[in-house]
Motif scaffolding. Structure first.
Motif, short mmCIF file in Angstrom:
data_model
loop_
_atom_site.label_atom_id
_atom_site.label_comp_id
_atom_site.label_asym_id
_atom_site.label_seq_id
_atom_site.Cartn_x
_atom_site.Cartn_y
_atom_site.Cartn_z
N ILE A 9 -45.98 -26.46 79.85
CA ILE A 9 -46.57 -27.81 79.88
C ILE A 9 -47.30 -28.10 78.57
N LYS A 10 -48.03 -27.12 78.06
CA LYS A 10 -48.73 -27.33 76.78
C LYS A 10 -47.74 -27.57 75.65
N TYR A 11 -46.64 -26.83 75.66
CA TYR A 11 -45.62 -27.04 74.64
C TYR A 11 -45.01 -28.43 74.77
N ALA A 12 -44.64 -28.81 76.01
CA ALA A 12 -43.99 -30.11 76.23
C ALA A 12 -44.91 -31.25 75.82
N VAL A 13 -46.19 -31.15 76.15
CA VAL A 13 -47.14 -32.21 75.79
C VAL A 13 -47.31 -32.28 74.28
N SER A 14 -47.34 -31.13 73.63
CA SER A 14 -47.52 -31.15 72.17
C SER A 14 -46.27 -31.65 71.45
N ALA A 15 -45.10 -31.55 72.06
CA ALA A 15 -43.85 -31.97 71.42
C ALA A 15 -43.51 -33.44 71.68
N LEU A 16 -44.21 -34.07 72.61
CA LEU A 16 -43.91 -35.47 72.92
C LEU A 16 -44.41 -36.39 71.81
#
Length: 152
Positions: free
Chosen positions: A91-98
């Motif tokens: 989730i942290k990765y996905a949020v940072s990549a958005l």
């Protein structure tokens, strides 16, 4: 002060059948004791010791079962913690990549995100049901050793 222990004397009469009397006399002969009270003492001591042994065995089995359940729960807790850590990282990765969404598209993006989130939940529920119907959640499929000796 008298330090000698006083023994109580209790007298009672045993009413034995012929077969019981023969067995009692046979035991007296095997033990090589002179009095019937010695035979009685031996039989009472033997019976209570056997009961004590059974009680100790029972409680040791209960303790062992408790330890096994505790170890199994620790394994489940470890898997849950790993799952949470991996989910958190994703989730942290996905949020940072958005990318940032422009203000005029924010409402449409929220609506689309909600639909995607609902589809993901439905897909996950279906996958869970599929795995539950198969043997995916059996201990052997999960890598859990069924041999209790392997847990110690």
């Amino acid at each position: 002060m008298n330090t000698r222990k006083r023994s109580e004397s209790v007298q009672f009469t045993l009413r034995l059948s012929q077969a019981q009397a023969e067995r009692f006399n046979k035991i007296q002969g095997e033990l090589n004791v002179k009095s019937k009270s010695d035979v009685f003492d031996y039989l009472v001591t033997f019976a209570s010791a056997k009961r004590d042994d059974q009680e100790i065995l029972f409680y040791s089995l209960i303790d062992r079962l408790g330890e096994m359940i505790g170890k199994r729960l620790q394994h489940v807790e470890t898997v849950n913690q790993l799952h949470l850590a991996l989910t958190d990282s994703f989730i942290k990765y996905a949020v940072s990549a958005l990318p940032d969404v422009p203000a005029q598209l924010l409402e449409a993006a929220r609506f689309r995100g909600t639909q995607i989130y609902e589809r993901i939940n439905i897909t996950a529920a279906r996958e869970f049901q599929r795995r539950r119907k198969s043997d995916a959640y059996e201990p052997s499929s999960l890598g859990i050793d069924e041999d209790p000796e392997a847990l110690t």
